[in-house]
Design an enzyme around this catalytic site. Structure first.
Site, PDB file in Angstrom:
ATOM      1  N   HIS A 143       0.836  -1.203   0.000  1.00 19.73           N
ATOM      2  CA  HIS A 143       0.000   0.000   0.000  1.00 19.73           C
ATOM      3  C   HIS A 143       0.874   1.258   0.000  1.00 19.73           C
ATOM      4  O   HIS A 143       0.661   2.175  -0.802  1.00 19.73           O
ATOM      5  CB  HIS A 143      -0.922  -0.039   1.233  1.00 19.73           C
ATOM      6  CG  HIS A 143      -1.787   1.169   1.422  1.00 19.73           C
ATOM      7  ND1 HIS A 143      -3.165   1.106   1.392  1.00 19.73           N
ATOM      8  CD2 HIS A 143      -1.473   2.473   1.649  1.00 19.73           C
ATOM      9  CE1 HIS A 143      -3.653   2.341   1.583  1.00 19.73           C
ATOM     10  NE2 HIS A 143      -2.654   3.187   1.751  1.00 19.73           N
ATOM     11  N   GLU A 144       1.879   1.273   0.897  1.00 21.39           N
ATOM     12  CA  GLU A 144       2.736   2.466   1.002  1.00 21.39           C
ATOM     13  C   GLU A 144       3.618   2.609  -0.244  1.00 21.39           C
ATOM     14  O   GLU A 144       3.846   3.717  -0.731  1.00 21.39           O
ATOM     15  CB  GLU A 144       3.611   2.405   2.262  1.00 21.39           C
ATOM     16  CG  GLU A 144       2.851   2.282   3.586  1.00 21.39           C
ATOM     17  CD  GLU A 144       1.731   3.287   3.757  1.00 21.39           C
ATOM     18  OE1 GLU A 144       1.794   4.378   3.165  1.00 21.39           O
ATOM     19  OE2 GLU A 144       0.762   2.969   4.480  1.00 21.39           O
ATOM     20  N   HIS A 147       1.973   4.414  -2.965  1.00 21.54           N
ATOM     21  CA  HIS A 147       1.930   5.881  -2.808  1.00 21.54           C
ATOM     22  C   HIS A 147       3.132   6.551  -3.484  1.00 21.54           C
ATOM     23  O   HIS A 147       3.030   7.674  -3.963  1.00 21.54           O
ATOM     24  CB  HIS A 147       1.920   6.281  -1.331  1.00 21.54           C
ATOM     25  CG  HIS A 147       0.554   6.261  -0.697  1.00 21.54           C
ATOM     26  ND1 HIS A 147      -0.508   6.989  -1.186  1.00 21.54           N
ATOM     27  CD2 HIS A 147       0.086   5.603   0.398  1.00 21.54           C
ATOM     28  CE1 HIS A 147      -1.577   6.782  -0.417  1.00 21.54           C
ATOM     29  NE2 HIS A 147      -1.244   5.945   0.548  1.00 21.54           N
TER      30      HIS A 147
END
Ligand code: ZN
Length: 179
Positions: A143-144, A147
């Site tokens: 998820h990170e 980003h």
């Protein structure tokens, strides 16, 4: 002293930008950014936060899994800064699990992610670390990492039917914890 940073939200173009590599990890500004991100993610009951979420378009994020009101079943780990990370290998197995994002408040969705990943990153001392993550921590990492490439979890979902509100998610989690 670490400062709490304002988290930018979906719609802000910085969240959609590809972040640049961190050139000097020992730089005072980068070290302070790490401290500020750690304070910010703890205060927001997050389990991870990426620099672009505080409008710093650099390849750096914090993984800080621990049980909190937003993620009651998260495993406990030491908050870790991961700089210029790479995914070296991934499992063939993909699992769907619940995610939210501090930049997309009020919404949760099931998101498919690799069950296991092998990664490398530089830690805040500039040391190259190679690690394997599985399950929830592997999910946070992916998820990170997204980003840093301007991708948010909503870009990864299989169906809009997998999206629910935070309020409904809280009911689900509370019910599951009772089992
Ligand atoms: Zn996020």
């Amino acid at each position: 002293m670490a400062e709490l940073l304002p988290v930018i939200q979906l719609g802000n173009p910085t969240l959609r930008r590809k972040a640049s590599f961190v050139e000097d990890i020992h730089n005072e500004r980068i070290q302070k950014l790490i401290d500020d991100l750690m304070a910010t993610v703890a205060q927001a009951n997050g389990v991870g936060i990426a620099a672009p979420q505080v409008a710093e378009s650099e390849r750096l994020f914090i993984v800080a899994s621990r049980p909190n009101p937003r993620y009651p079943n998260a495993p406990e780990m030491e908050p870790t800064a991961m700089i210029n990370p790479k995914i070296l290998a991934n499992s063939t197995e993909v699992v769907k699990g619940w995610e939210g994002c501090l930049s997309i408040p009020g919404i949760r969705s099931l998101v498919p992610r690799y069950q296991a990943i092998e990664v490398e990153y530089f830690d805040r001392n500039g040391k190259l670390q190679k690690q394997e993550f599985t399950d929830f921590v592997a999910r946070i990492f992916q998820h990170e990492y997204d980003h840093l490439d301007g991708i948010v979890f909503l870009d990864r979902i299989e169906s809009s039917l997998d999206i629910i509100t935070e309020q409904e998610y809280q009911k689900l989690v509370v019910n599951n914890s009772k089992e």
